[in-house]
Scaffold this motif. Structure first.
Motif, PDB file in Angstrom:
ATOM      1  N   UNK A  65       0.832  -1.206   0.000  1.00  0.00           N
ATOM      2  CA  UNK A  65       0.000   0.000   0.000  1.00  0.00           C
ATOM      3  C   UNK A  65       0.864   1.252   0.000  1.00  0.00           C
ATOM      4  N   UNK A  66       1.934   1.230   0.778  1.00  0.00           N
ATOM      5  CA  UNK A  66       2.846   2.369   0.821  1.00  0.00           C
ATOM      6  C   UNK A  66       3.524   2.573  -0.530  1.00  0.00           C
ATOM      7  N   UNK A  67       3.962   1.483  -1.138  1.00  0.00           N
ATOM      8  CA  UNK A  67       4.616   1.565  -2.441  1.00  0.00           C
ATOM      9  C   UNK A  67       3.675   2.138  -3.503  1.00  0.00           C
ATOM     10  N   UNK A  68       2.420   1.701  -3.480  1.00  0.00           N
ATOM     11  CA  UNK A  68       1.445   2.209  -4.449  1.00  0.00           C
ATOM     12  C   UNK A  68       1.229   3.705  -4.245  1.00  0.00           C
ATOM     13  N   UNK A  69       1.136   4.127  -2.986  1.00  0.00           N
ATOM     14  CA  UNK A  69       0.926   5.551  -2.697  1.00  0.00           C
ATOM     15  C   UNK A  69       2.093   6.392  -3.197  1.00  0.00           C
TER      16      UNK A  69
END
Length: 211
Positions: A65-69
């Motif tokens: 999720x952090x990477x996508x953000x």
């Protein structure tokens, strides 16, 4: 010497099996009209209403999720990651009325994420949620406005437990969203360069593309 040769052969064979299994898993991701709805919703909330994308997940899914953000943020779509546990201790305040939320949970049953949905709706009842999960019948999938499924292929971990295949599929789904939002907003190389001032990508974005 024979031990090293045998070990090397075992690793190479394992690698082939893992590559085959994860490639099969990626190819099995359901291609549905939900992706168009997700891209349209992100463009509407972020680029037309001035909100942002808020991603969240727990554990390994949280890392995805952090990477996508961060990938969204670097390609012209303002995005932040919200840790679901910290959300219960004040960080929920980062969410604003025009935002859109991307939630990731392979099981679709992650307690902290389910609770986060309730918290979000308590703050802004109409805030839309996009969910990435491997469980279509899960509570989280049922709560979602838009649901994107990983197909639930088994993990390549020898225990069948460690998030491996599932996180690969989550990452690919994130890439599909990012790339198509970039296309939808007409994100250019020049705009990319404005957001990348250092490192290889900073240099490459300012250099004419060679044929």
């Amino acid at each position: 010497m024979n031990f090293m040769q045998d070990t090397n052969q075992d690793i190479l064979e394992s690698m082939r099996e893992i590559l085959k299994a994860e490639s099969k898993a990626i190819a099995s991701i359901p291609v549905t009209g939900q992706y168009a709805l997700a891209v349209e919703a992100i463009v509407e909330r972020v680029h037309k209403r001035g909100g942002k994308l808020v991603s969240s997940g727990m554990g390994k899914a949280g890392q995805i999720a952090m990477n996508i953000a961060t990938t969204f943020a670097s390609t012209g779509t303002p995005a932040v990651n919200l840790h679901p546990s910290e959300a219960q201790h004040g960080d929920l305040g980062i969410v604003q009325p025009n935002d859109i939320v991307l939630l990731i949970s392979n099981s679709g049953k992650t307690r902290e994420i389910i609770e986060l949905v309730d918290l979000l709706h308590g703050l802004y009842p109409d805030i839309p949620t996009i969910v990435i999960t491997g469980a279509p019948d899960s509570p989280l999938a049922q709560m979602a406005d838009i649901a994107l499924f990983t197909a639930g292929e088994p993990e390549v971990c020898p225990l069948g437990l460690t998030p491996t295949t599932s996180t690969t599929m989550m990452t690919v789904i994130g890439d599909v969203l990012v790339v198509n939002v970039m296309k939808a907003i007409g994100f250019t190389r020049a705009e990319y360069a404005k957001r990348h001032h250092g490192g290889y990508l900073g240099i490459a974005s300012r250099t004419e593309r060679k044929p």
